[in-house]
Design a protein around this motif. Structure first.
Motif, PDB file in Angstrom:
ATOM      1  N   LYS A 219      43.305  38.693  34.844  1.00  0.00           N
ATOM      2  CA  LYS A 219      42.217  37.736  35.041  1.00  0.00           C
ATOM      3  C   LYS A 219      42.064  37.379  36.515  1.00  0.00           C
ATOM      4  N   SER A 220      43.182  37.210  37.201  1.00  0.00           N
ATOM      5  CA  SER A 220      43.137  36.753  38.585  1.00  0.00           C
ATOM      6  C   SER A 220      42.597  37.815  39.530  1.00  0.00           C
ATOM      7  N   ILE A 221      42.904  39.091  39.272  1.00  0.00           N
ATOM      8  CA  ILE A 221      42.418  40.145  40.157  1.00  0.00           C
ATOM      9  C   ILE A 221      40.895  40.175  40.159  1.00  0.00           C
ATOM     10  N   PHE A 222      40.286  39.967  39.001  1.00  0.00           N
ATOM     11  CA  PHE A 222      38.819  39.914  38.966  1.00  0.00           C
ATOM     12  C   PHE A 222      38.298  38.750  39.804  1.00  0.00           C
ATOM     13  N   ASN A 223      38.984  37.612  39.755  1.00  0.00           N
ATOM     14  CA  ASN A 223      38.558  36.468  40.572  1.00  0.00           C
ATOM     15  C   ASN A 223      38.769  36.727  42.057  1.00  0.00           C
ATOM     16  N   ILE A 224      39.859  37.385  42.411  1.00  0.00           N
ATOM     17  CA  ILE A 224      40.117  37.699  43.819  1.00  0.00           C
ATOM     18  C   ILE A 224      39.008  38.597  44.364  1.00  0.00           C
ATOM     19  N   PHE A 225      38.569  39.571  43.560  1.00  0.00           N
ATOM     20  CA  PHE A 225      37.436  40.416  43.958  1.00  0.00           C
ATOM     21  C   PHE A 225      36.151  39.591  44.037  1.00  0.00           C
ATOM     22  N   LYS A 226      35.966  38.738  43.053  1.00  0.00           N
ATOM     23  CA  LYS A 226      34.725  37.965  42.962  1.00  0.00           C
ATOM     24  C   LYS A 226      34.487  37.113  44.204  1.00  0.00           C
ATOM     25  N   TYR A 227      35.543  36.519  44.759  1.00  0.00           N
ATOM     26  CA  TYR A 227      35.399  35.607  45.895  1.00  0.00           C
ATOM     27  C   TYR A 227      35.451  36.320  47.242  1.00  0.00           C
ATOM     28  N   ALA A 228      35.681  37.636  47.241  1.00  0.00           N
ATOM     29  CA  ALA A 228      35.766  38.390  48.493  1.00  0.00           C
ATOM     30  C   ALA A 228      34.377  38.665  49.060  1.00  0.00           C
ATOM     31  N   GLU A 229      34.307  38.814  50.374  1.00  0.00           N
ATOM     32  CA  GLU A 229      33.059  39.207  51.016  1.00  0.00           C
ATOM     33  C   GLU A 229      32.740  40.664  50.692  1.00  0.00           C
ATOM     34  N   LYS A 230      33.728  41.531  50.855  1.00  0.00           N
ATOM     35  CA  LYS A 230      33.598  42.963  50.592  1.00  0.00           C
ATOM     36  C   LYS A 230      34.984  43.495  50.245  1.00  0.00           C
ATOM     37  N   ALA A 231      35.031  44.777  49.882  1.00  0.00           N
ATOM     38  CA  ALA A 231      36.325  45.391  49.557  1.00  0.00           C
ATOM     39  C   ALA A 231      36.346  46.845  50.014  1.00  0.00           C
ATOM     40  N   ILE A 232      37.550  47.307  50.328  1.00  0.00           N
ATOM     41  CA  ILE A 232      37.803  48.725  50.569  1.00  0.00           C
ATOM     42  C   ILE A 232      38.889  49.126  49.590  1.00  0.00           C
ATOM     43  N   THR A 233      38.625  50.138  48.785  1.00  0.00           N
ATOM     44  CA  THR A 233      39.576  50.467  47.726  1.00  0.00           C
ATOM     45  C   THR A 233      39.996  51.934  47.764  1.00  0.00           C
ATOM     46  N   PHE A 234      41.239  52.162  47.366  1.00  0.00           N
ATOM     47  CA  PHE A 234      41.809  53.501  47.287  1.00  0.00           C
ATOM     48  C   PHE A 234      42.004  53.941  45.840  1.00  0.00           C
ATOM     49  N   ARG A 235      41.422  53.233  44.894  1.00  0.00           N
ATOM     50  CA  ARG A 235      41.595  53.596  43.488  1.00  0.00           C
ATOM     51  C   ARG A 235      40.257  53.593  42.763  1.00  0.00           C
ATOM     52  N   GLN A 236      40.147  54.436  41.731  1.00  0.00           N
ATOM     53  CA  GLN A 236      38.946  54.449  40.912  1.00  0.00           C
ATOM     54  C   GLN A 236      38.672  53.077  40.315  1.00  0.00           C
ATOM     55  N   HIS A 237      39.708  52.445  39.754  1.00  0.00           N
ATOM     56  CA  HIS A 237      39.483  51.154  39.119  1.00  0.00           C
ATOM     57  C   HIS A 237      39.320  50.028  40.134  1.00  0.00           C
ATOM     58  N   GLY A 238      39.620  50.284  41.392  1.00  0.00           N
ATOM     59  CA  GLY A 238      39.240  49.338  42.429  1.00  0.00           C
ATOM     60  C   GLY A 238      37.729  49.327  42.594  1.00  0.00           C
ATOM     61  N   LEU A 239      37.128  50.532  42.591  1.00  0.00           N
ATOM     62  CA  LEU A 239      35.667  50.610  42.659  1.00  0.00           C
ATOM     63  C   LEU A 239      35.036  49.987  41.414  1.00  0.00           C
ATOM     64  N   ILE A 240      35.596  50.282  40.237  1.00  0.00           N
ATOM     65  CA  ILE A 240      35.032  49.719  39.005  1.00  0.00           C
ATOM     66  C   ILE A 240      35.146  48.195  39.010  1.00  0.00           C
ATOM     67  N   THR A 241      36.258  47.663  39.526  1.00  0.00           N
ATOM     68  CA  THR A 241      36.401  46.204  39.626  1.00  0.00           C
ATOM     69  C   THR A 241      35.359  45.623  40.569  1.00  0.00           C
ATOM     70  N   GLY A 242      35.087  46.322  41.671  1.00  0.00           N
ATOM     71  CA  GLY A 242      34.027  45.893  42.570  1.00  0.00           C
ATOM     72  C   GLY A 242      32.675  45.870  41.883  1.00  0.00           C
ATOM     73  N   ILE A 243      32.423  46.878  41.037  1.00  0.00           N
ATOM     74  CA  ILE A 243      31.163  46.933  40.292  1.00  0.00           C
ATOM     75  C   ILE A 243      31.086  45.783  39.286  1.00  0.00           C
ATOM     76  N   VAL A 244      32.178  45.554  38.565  1.00  0.00           N
ATOM     77  CA  VAL A 244      32.197  44.495  37.551  1.00  0.00           C
ATOM     78  C   VAL A 244      31.949  43.133  38.179  1.00  0.00           C
ATOM     79  N   THR A 245      32.542  42.877  39.348  1.00  0.00           N
ATOM     80  CA  THR A 245      32.387  41.584  40.017  1.00  0.00           C
ATOM     81  C   THR A 245      31.190  41.563  40.965  1.00  0.00           C
ATOM     82  N   ASN A 246      30.534  42.741  41.120  1.00  0.00           N
ATOM     83  CA  ASN A 246      29.392  42.901  42.019  1.00  0.00           C
ATOM     84  C   ASN A 246      29.760  42.543  43.459  1.00  0.00           C
TER      85      ASN A 246
END
Length: 321
Positions: A219-246
């Motif tokens: 639950k918390s990882i989604f919130n950490i993504f949600k409150y971020a300005e942007k993200a750089i990810t090295f994993r497929q599910h990092g990108l999917i988490t970015g998509i889910v949290t927009n």
């Protein structure tokens, strides 16, 4: 619905563990050793290694199933890796006479070409606000997420060239994101094997880098993504988490499945192949990330994929009543 569940869960891997969570809690699947329905969850391929084929003391390679449901797994992705190619052949042999009900195929498998394609269980996530996480993050805002994965150097050894890829991104973060833009950097591991490299990254980036260990649950990882300005990810599910949290996310494409996920949302231009990852490409892609990331379009597409998954699973369960 009772199924024999097989997936790469239980290894503290955020992506695959969360797929199981969604399949079991959102849809009510139950693991049953005697079920003739095989549900393949997280994970890319079926490994040939006998030790890895064990699931609660049973080898799925010796089981006969009437039907197979593939959700949240891109089975048989292409790879130049010799062992990976051998595992693809093993998977094809194992699945060749199986009846596929549906699949979340990440775009390449010959044996899955006639299967129904449904969305990843991640897209069905309902993100709930967590005030504790937000309070812990407030003193670090604004921040950029740097989500490091073991595909590109979680240890200081590993595959030749992988550590250099990580160093290129860390250098970009230190010189540009911190040095020029004055962002804080949230180091976010997705797998327990990520921690050693994350410690190195924290030391390299200095006091502008942070992580929040006490909140690294699903639950918390989604919130950490949600409150971020942007993200750089090295994993497929990092990108999917970015998509889910927009959250606008730059993805390093270490594998074709990353690009295939991006294509689902017309986001190919936010991906950088690892063999093309350099300071120039990082700067150019990051600088135009917000303009490439159409939030309204992504939210609409994510809702479509979530509904498709819900409807598909409902049909599966309704057919078996």
């Amino acid at each position: 619905m009772k199924v024999f569940y097989y997936g790469w869960d239980g290894f503290d891997n955020f992506g695959d563990d969360y797929i199981r969570k969604q399949l079991f809690y959102r849809y009510g699947f139950q693991h049953d050793e005697n079920s003739k329905t095989l549900l393949i969850g997280g994970g890319t391929i079926l490994p040939m290694d006998d030790n890895q084929l064990l699931y609660k003391n049973k080898r799925i390679g010796e089981r006969d199933f009437d039907e197979i449901i593939v959700l949240g797994a891109g089975v048989c992705e292409p790879s130049s890796n010799e062992n990976h190619e051998r595992e693809i052949k093993f998977t094809e042999e194992f699945l060749k006479d199986s009846k596929f009900i549906g699949v979340r195929d990440t775009g390449s498998s010959k044996i899955l070409k006639n299967s129904t394609v449904v969305g990843d269980p991640f897209y069905t996530v309902d993100i709930k606000h967590d005030e504790n996480v937000k309070q812990s993050l407030s003193r670090h805002m604004p921040y950029i997420i740097l989500q490091i994965g073991n595909q590109v150097g979680t240890s200081l050894g590993g595959v030749e060239g992988e550590f250099d890829t990580c160093k290129e991104v860390l250098k970009f973060a230190k010189e540009y994101l911190i040095g020029e833009l004055n962002y804080n950097i949230c180091i976010l591991p997705f797998h327990r094997h990520d921690y050693s490299f994350c410690q190195y990254a924290m030391g390299y980036l200095g006091n502008k880098a942070f992580t929040i260990r006490e909140y690294l649950d699903h639950k918390s990882i989604f919130n950490i993504f949600k409150y971020a300005e942007k993200a750089i990810t090295f994993r497929q599910h990092g990108l999917i988490t970015g998509i889910v949290t927009n959250t606008p996310t730059l993805a390093t494409a270490y594998h074709p499945k990353v690009i295939n996920v991006a294509k689902d949302f017309d986001l190919e231009n936010i991906c950088i192949r690892t063999d093309e990852l350099n300071a120039k490409n990082l700067f150019e892609t990051f600088d135009k990330l917000e303009s490439l990331w159409d939030k309204e379009k992504i939210a609409k597409k994510k809702k479509e994929m979530s509904d498709k998954m819900d409807n598909f699973v409902s049909e599966i369960k309704r057919d078996r009543k």
